[in-house]
Design an enzyme around this catalytic site. Structure first.
Site, PDB file in Angstrom:
ATOM      1  N   LYS A 113     -14.372   8.097  -3.250  1.00  0.00           N
ATOM      2  CA  LYS A 113     -15.135   8.347  -2.762  1.00  0.00           C
ATOM      3  C   LYS A 113     -16.557   9.865  -2.692  1.00  0.00           C
ATOM      4  O   LYS A 113     -17.604   9.820  -3.128  1.00  0.00           O
ATOM      5  CB  LYS A 113     -15.728   8.766  -0.668  1.00  0.00           C
ATOM      6  CG  LYS A 113     -15.136   7.126  -0.239  1.00  0.00           C
ATOM      7  CD  LYS A 113     -14.819   7.316   1.274  1.00  0.00           C
ATOM      8  CE  LYS A 113     -13.819   5.574   1.376  1.00  0.00           C
ATOM      9  NZ  LYS A 113     -13.022   5.667   2.616  1.00  0.00           N
ATOM     10  N   LYS A 139      -8.073  13.847   4.792  1.00  0.00           N
ATOM     11  CA  LYS A 139      -7.604  12.291   4.795  1.00  0.00           C
ATOM     12  C   LYS A 139      -6.827  12.610   5.874  1.00  0.00           C
ATOM     13  O   LYS A 139      -6.094  13.625   6.240  1.00  0.00           O
ATOM     14  CB  LYS A 139      -6.787  12.540   3.084  1.00  0.00           C
ATOM     15  CG  LYS A 139      -5.603  13.482   3.111  1.00  0.00           C
ATOM     16  CD  LYS A 139      -5.388  13.164   1.013  1.00  0.00           C
ATOM     17  CE  LYS A 139      -6.783  13.926   0.055  1.00  0.00           C
ATOM     18  NZ  LYS A 139      -6.412  12.259  -0.293  1.00  0.00           N
ATOM     19  N   ARG A 140      -5.273  12.165   6.181  1.00  0.00           N
ATOM     20  CA  ARG A 140      -4.606  12.043   7.349  1.00  0.00           C
ATOM     21  C   ARG A 140      -3.857  13.455   6.831  1.00  0.00           C
ATOM     22  O   ARG A 140      -3.731  13.509   5.403  1.00  0.00           O
ATOM     23  CB  ARG A 140      -3.827  10.586   7.043  1.00  0.00           C
ATOM     24  CG  ARG A 140      -4.238   9.782   7.699  1.00  0.00           C
ATOM     25  CD  ARG A 140      -4.432   9.832   9.192  1.00  0.00           C
ATOM     26  NE  ARG A 140      -3.429  10.082  10.120  1.00  0.00           N
ATOM     27  CZ  ARG A 140      -3.201   8.732  11.164  1.00  0.00           C
ATOM     28  NH1 ARG A 140      -4.368   8.474  11.516  1.00  0.00           N
ATOM     29  NH2 ARG A 140      -2.289   9.033  11.444  1.00  0.00           N
ATOM     30  N   THR A 154      -8.728   6.703  -1.998  1.00  0.00           N
ATOM     31  CA  THR A 154      -9.951   5.642  -1.799  1.00  0.00           C
ATOM     32  C   THR A 154     -11.457   6.664  -1.392  1.00  0.00           C
ATOM     33  O   THR A 154     -12.074   6.873  -2.458  1.00  0.00           O
ATOM     34  CB  THR A 154      -9.706   4.904  -1.006  1.00  0.00           C
ATOM     35  OG1 THR A 154      -9.498   5.095   1.037  1.00  0.00           O
ATOM     36  CG2 THR A 154      -9.612   4.013  -1.090  1.00  0.00           C
ATOM     37  N   HIS A 174       0.776  -1.604   0.342  1.00  0.00           N
ATOM     38  CA  HIS A 174      -0.367  -0.296  -0.058  1.00  0.00           C
ATOM     39  C   HIS A 174       1.200   1.146   0.075  1.00  0.00           C
ATOM     40  O   HIS A 174       0.471   2.484   0.441  1.00  0.00           O
ATOM     41  CB  HIS A 174      -0.671   0.082   1.786  1.00  0.00           C
ATOM     42  CG  HIS A 174      -1.934  -0.818   1.542  1.00  0.00           C
ATOM     43  ND1 HIS A 174      -3.439  -1.099   1.371  1.00  0.00           N
ATOM     44  CD2 HIS A 174      -1.474  -2.364   2.223  1.00  0.00           C
ATOM     45  CE1 HIS A 174      -3.912  -1.750   0.137  1.00  0.00           C
ATOM     46  NE2 HIS A 174      -2.791  -2.829   1.393  1.00  0.00           N
ATOM     47  N   LYS A 197       0.776  14.800   1.032  1.00  0.00           N
ATOM     48  CA  LYS A 197      -0.833  14.687   0.567  1.00  0.00           C
ATOM     49  C   LYS A 197      -0.804  16.299   0.438  1.00  0.00           C
ATOM     50  O   LYS A 197      -2.182  17.018  -0.149  1.00  0.00           O
ATOM     51  CB  LYS A 197      -1.682  13.975   1.817  1.00  0.00           C
ATOM     52  CG  LYS A 197      -1.760  12.813   2.426  1.00  0.00           C
ATOM     53  CD  LYS A 197      -2.149  12.487   2.852  1.00  0.00           C
ATOM     54  CE  LYS A 197      -2.382  10.918   3.378  1.00  0.00           C
ATOM     55  NZ  LYS A 197      -2.915   9.791   2.309  1.00  0.00           N
TER      56      LYS A 197
HETATM   57  C1  26W Z   1       4.305   0.667  10.049  1.00  0.00           C
HETATM   58  C2  26W Z   1       3.403   1.860   9.534  1.00  0.00           C
HETATM   59  C3  26W Z   1       2.508   2.345   8.586  1.00  0.00           C
HETATM   60  C4  26W Z   1       1.484   2.037   8.860  1.00  0.00           C
HETATM   61  C5  26W Z   1       0.642   2.072   7.994  1.00  0.00           C
HETATM   62  C6  26W Z   1       3.294   2.342   7.268  1.00  0.00           C
HETATM   63  C7  26W Z   1       2.345   2.089   6.122  1.00  0.00           C
HETATM   64  C8  26W Z   1       0.903   1.944   6.867  1.00  0.00           C
HETATM   65  C9  26W Z   1      -0.097   2.063   5.687  1.00  0.00           C
HETATM   66  C10 26W Z   1       0.255   1.037   4.495  1.00  0.00           C
HETATM   67  C11 26W Z   1      -0.622   3.438   5.007  1.00  0.00           C
HETATM   68  C12 26W Z   1      -1.309   3.473   4.389  1.00  0.00           C
HETATM   69  O1  26W Z   1      -2.698   3.216   5.157  1.00  0.00           O
HETATM   70  N1  26W Z   1      -1.351   3.276   2.635  1.00  0.00           N
HETATM   71  C13 26W Z   1      -3.052   3.598   1.944  1.00  0.00           C
HETATM   72  O2  26W Z   1      -3.437   2.680   1.840  1.00  0.00           O
HETATM   73  C14 26W Z   1      -4.878   2.685   1.069  1.00  0.00           C
HETATM   74  C15 26W Z   1      -5.303   1.697   0.477  1.00  0.00           C
HETATM   75  O3  26W Z   1      -5.009   1.309  -0.404  1.00  0.00           O
HETATM   76  C16 26W Z   1      -4.204   3.860  -0.756  1.00  0.00           C
HETATM   77  O4  26W Z   1      -5.079   4.297  -0.737  1.00  0.00           O
HETATM   78  C17 26W Z   1      -3.323   4.928   0.014  1.00  0.00           C
HETATM   79  O5  26W Z   1      -3.100   5.536  -0.903  1.00  0.00           O
HETATM   80  C18 26W Z   1      -2.579   5.010   0.582  1.00  0.00           C
HETATM   81  O6  26W Z   1      -1.936   5.931   0.951  1.00  0.00           O
END
Ligand code: 26W
Length: 812
Positions: A653, A541-542, A649, A353, A547
């Site tokens: 929406k 979004k976060r 995503t 992701h 972003k």
């Molecule tokens: C370990 C710390 C950590 C925590 C969460 C690293 C990475 C993440 C996730 C991979 C971050 C995340 O939420 N990524 C998002 O995933 C969505 C679903 O596929 C995508 O639509 C977003 O673009 C992406 O940023």
């Protein structure tokens, strides 16, 4: 079910559960009684679903995820059961406001952002498509923090979502599993075979809490299994009658319960915290053991595991499934390495992701060795074999072995482990998958070309359109019938109506009503009045540098400057809405929140500028708030630095609710653009290729843009002359990150292009017919981004699972 039946049931439930009459009951008791009535209908189907899967020996997918961002379930459950209207009518007839009753449900915020919400949308689609799917997650006692804004700053408060009982879960004591941490491994040889004995480990009890996942208009009820770490006195050895043991016991109990205590609030940033690693193994080990127990009941050979079970890991967070499954097969089941490895590789699939290097997990070797001594040995062996294979079979990659190794320089690369140990590696949008193949994971793509595939993300149109925007759903159904609800791709049938003024007027009216609802909420909570005619521009979004909430703010500040220079300027009024949580330790992101609030304060109180512009930072952005904002949005801000947003995503929406996207060529924006065509999206900014070129050549000079663009200088200088703040704060750090740290996310580079694009938005909005046409075109193409489409692709191309019809059970 009729209003009369339901009223009767509700009265009975209130009496049997709370000993109260309707008149005496609190809103909370009404809510809880309604959930109990619903469960009486859901549970028989739930049992029937599991029985059907067992009888048919259906292959099942297990979706392992550290996050499930469910939001509220009451309305979507009722919607899927086909009972939403009758429940609302009944409540109204009994003089309860349905909205107030539903509000009693606390959002299940067991996720940070996109990755967690995707998992929740997937569960809804799996059940609605009658696919045998299971979610495996953690029952955190505290979800993502609640955000308050105090004096413009983010303050985090604990999210104790279990304060009132969680109505949907069922605790399954009989399914408890023991998970082992630490200790030592003793290797012995018995009859020439190696045996591994684990000693002196710490035992943790994993208790599953199952949540039913109700399918739309069918009898399928799948399961989300959330594991909780608990201790029992049985697992603690009291040695003496002296008091210390009791205190030791309390310490031990606390240390165990910590494992599922809270969700880490980090999104796209990896921090090597030991407790987080424990959480990952806890999920993996409990989940896998429970799968194996169930599989054994089918009396099939282990060699056929992958005919019955497929495990999808949501990012690398659960990637310890690879060595843990190996451990079970080798040590508990006594298979040989090659056999165990073949089974593991055939069973596990990995979704990536993110390509951000700071988000890629790398755990220190010694941490893994101490916490999971046997897994460490297995990872070591996997690495040895992998590196040897590279050396002999891929001479051209020999010099890349150190950067491809699973174990190198004292660290374990979880993405490498996941790629080596699985049969499928997928990205979440076309562009993202090609960046994985051609850049970030390039050498792995050479070795495993067939493993790589794309599955563009999706969202459940049931929650995000049918339930969140009933007005829009209604006019769509009036125009094209109800087929689109089960086949969202048929939303294209409204495309011929895009130029129909009568339909456009209906869309405009619904948007207007949704804006009024949002305006009422804003008035109540923020005492801010917003113009009915204003463009609602949303960035939700976060909060993260990539972003680029900051780019949006720079445009706003530029408009502010323009209004000050020319007080009689003509401009379509706009309200800029932000919703975003910042990771508690991410200082830059928190400063951007403060800046947003400072700019809002200035603009909203300015006698002339506030006539044109309003800025609002909505506190505590979460699923329920998104459901309020999105139906009212006109403009969707998707302005990440090209190449950085894997998919997004929120973009889907907002499109589905008729907002037009202003966006970079990043993530799924690219595919949205392909569907709607260039005329129906506002694209701007440098491409991912240009970003890579700059990074390769190292010749981006942010300062040049500052020097050469007067508008940009006028914006940025306001950050450091206390214009937006009192004497105590200023925004020097933000300023410096752009000029002295050379603007990692190319905000200055894209400023001019963004402004031009925003001007096109403004002009276009002035021609309402044109705007509405574009809006309808977006809605019409949004069916392609339903998670039903995504899940069908996963089911057919990766999981090889089939729909299984569950016999209907009469609804009570
Ligand atoms: C370990 C710390 C950590 C925590 C969460 C690293 C990475 C993440 C996730 C991979 C971050 C995340 O939420 N990524 C998002 O995933 C969505 C679903 O596929 C995508 O639509 C977003 O673009 C992406 O940023």
């Amino acid at each position: 079910m009729t209003v009369d039946n339901l009223s009767q049931l509700l009265k009975e439930k209130l009496t049997s559960s709370f000993g109260k009459s309707l008149e005496e009951a609190t809103t909370k008791e009404v809510f809880q009684s309604i959930c109990l009535i619903m469960k009486d209908s859901i549970h028989p189907n739930w049992q029937m679903t599991q029985q059907t899967y067992d009888e048919n020996e259906s292959k099942q997918v297990y979706y392992f995820s550290m996050e499930f961002l469910l939001g509220r379930m009451i309305e979507t459950n009722l919607l899927n059961m086909g009972l939403l209207d009758v429940y609302k009518e009944t409540l109204t007839s009994l003089e309860f406001n349905p909205e107030e009753v539903f509000k009693e449900e606390h959002d299940a915020g067991l996720g940070n952002g996109g990755l967690g919400r995707l998992a929740a949308c997937f569960l809804d689609s799996l059940a609605s498509l009658q696919l045998p799917g299971y979610g495996m997650g953690i029952r955190y006692k505290y979800g993502l923090f609640q955000q308050k804004v105090v004096n413009g700053y983010q303050v985090e408060l604990p999210d104790y979502w279990l304060e009132d009982e969680y109505m949907w879960e069922t605790k399954r004591n009989d399914k408890a599993i023991e998970v082992r941490f630490g200790g030592t491994v003793e290797t012995t040889t018995i009859n020439g075979e190696l045996h591994f004995q684990h000693h002196d480990y710490e035992r943790v009890l994993a208790i599953p809490y199952d949540v039913p996942i109700v399918g739309y208009d069918n009898s399928t009820v799948n399961t989300l299994r959330l594991w909780s770490a608990e201790s029992t006195t049985n697992h603690f050895h009291f040695h003496s009658s002296r008091g210390h043991d009791y205190y030791h016991y309390l310490d031990y109990k606390r240390s165990i319960e910590k494992i599922s205590e809270f969700l880490y609030p980090d999104d796209s940033y990896y921090e090597g915290k030991i407790l987080r690693l424990k959480q990952q193994y806890f999920l993996v080990s409990a989940g896998l053991q429970s799968i194996m127990q169930k599989y054994k009941k089918r009396n099939k050979p282990l060699q056929e595991l992958s005919k019955h079970v497929v495990i999808q890991i949501n990012d690398t967070h659960p990637s310890l499934v690879v060595p843990e499954l190996m451990r079970i097969l080798l040590d508990d089941e006594r298979l040989g390495w090659d056999e165990a490895w073949a089974i593991t590789q055939e069973t596990v699939a990995y979704t990536n992701h993110t390509t951000l290097s700071e988000a890629l997990e790398k755990w220190p070797e010694d941490m893994i060795e101490t916490l999971f001594p046997r897994l460490y040995q297995i990872i070591y062996e996997i690495n040895e074999r992998f590196c040897k294979m590279l050396w002999f079979d891929y001479p051209e990659l020999r010099e890349k072995i150190p950067e491809m190794a699973i174990l190198a320089y004292g660290q374990i690369h979880m993405a490498h482990l996941a790629m080596v140990g699985s049969f499928s590696i997928n990205g979440v949008a076309k562009l993202h998958t090609s960046i994985l193949k051609d850049r970030v994971m390039k050498p792995f793509h050479i070795v495993y070309p067939d493993r790589f595939n794309n599955k563009t993300n999706g969202i459940t149109h049931r929650r995000w359109l049918l339930n969140a925007n009933p007005g829009l759903a209604h006019i769509i159904t009036e125009a094209i019938g109800t087929d689109w609800i089960k086949k969202p791709e048929q939303l294209v049938s409204i495309l011929p109506y895009a130029t129909d003024p009568a339909f456009q007027d209906l869309v405009a009216r619904v948007k207007h009503e949704n804006k009024q609802n949002l305006a009422t909420y804003i008035k109540q909570h923020y005492n801010l009045t917003i113009d009915d005619e204003a463009i609602v521009d949303v960035h939700i979004k976060r909060l993260h540098g990539y972003k680029r909430q900051l780019l949006n703010l720079f445009h706003i500040i530029h408009l502010y400057n323009t209004c000050l220079e020319n007080p009689s300027i003509k401009m379509t009024p706009r309200i800029f809405i932000f919703g975003a949580k910042a990771a508690p330790g991410y200082t830059f992101a928190k400063q951007v929140i403060k800046l947003t609030n400072a700019v809002a304060e200035k603009i909203n109180h300015h006698p002339t500028v506030s006539k044109h512009l309003k800025v609002l930072f909505l506190e505590n952005y979460q699923v329920t708030l998104a459901e309020k904002i999105i139906p009212a949005a006109d403009v969707s801000e998707q302005i990440s630095t090209a190449s950085k947003e894997a998919s997004g995503t929120g973009n889907m929406k907002l499109m589905m609710n008729g907002a037009l996207t202003i966006g970079t060529q990043d993530g799924a924006n690219v595919e949205i653009g392909e569907y709607v065509g260039n005329d129906n999206i506002f694209t701007f900014g440098i491409t991912s290729e240009e970003v890579f070129q700059y990074q390769m050549r190292g010749d981006y000079r942010a300062r040049d843009y500052y020097n050469d663009d007067r508008r940009l200088r006028n914006v940025m200088d306001l950050l450091v002359n206390q214009h937006f703040s009192g004497d105590d704060v200023d925004f020097k750090d933000i300023f410096y990150s752009l000029l002295y740290n050379n603007d990692e996310y190319f905000v200055l580079r894209d400023f001019d292009s963004y402004l031009s694009s925003q001007q096109r938005v403004d002009q276009c909005y002035q021609n309402q017919r044109d705007w509405l046409q574009k809006s309808i075109v977006n809605i019409g193409h949004s069916g392609a981004f339903s998670s039903d489409r995504t899940i069908r692709e996963y089911a057919e191309e990766i999981w090889k699972i089939q729909p299984t019809t569950v016999p209907t059970h009469p609804i009570l």
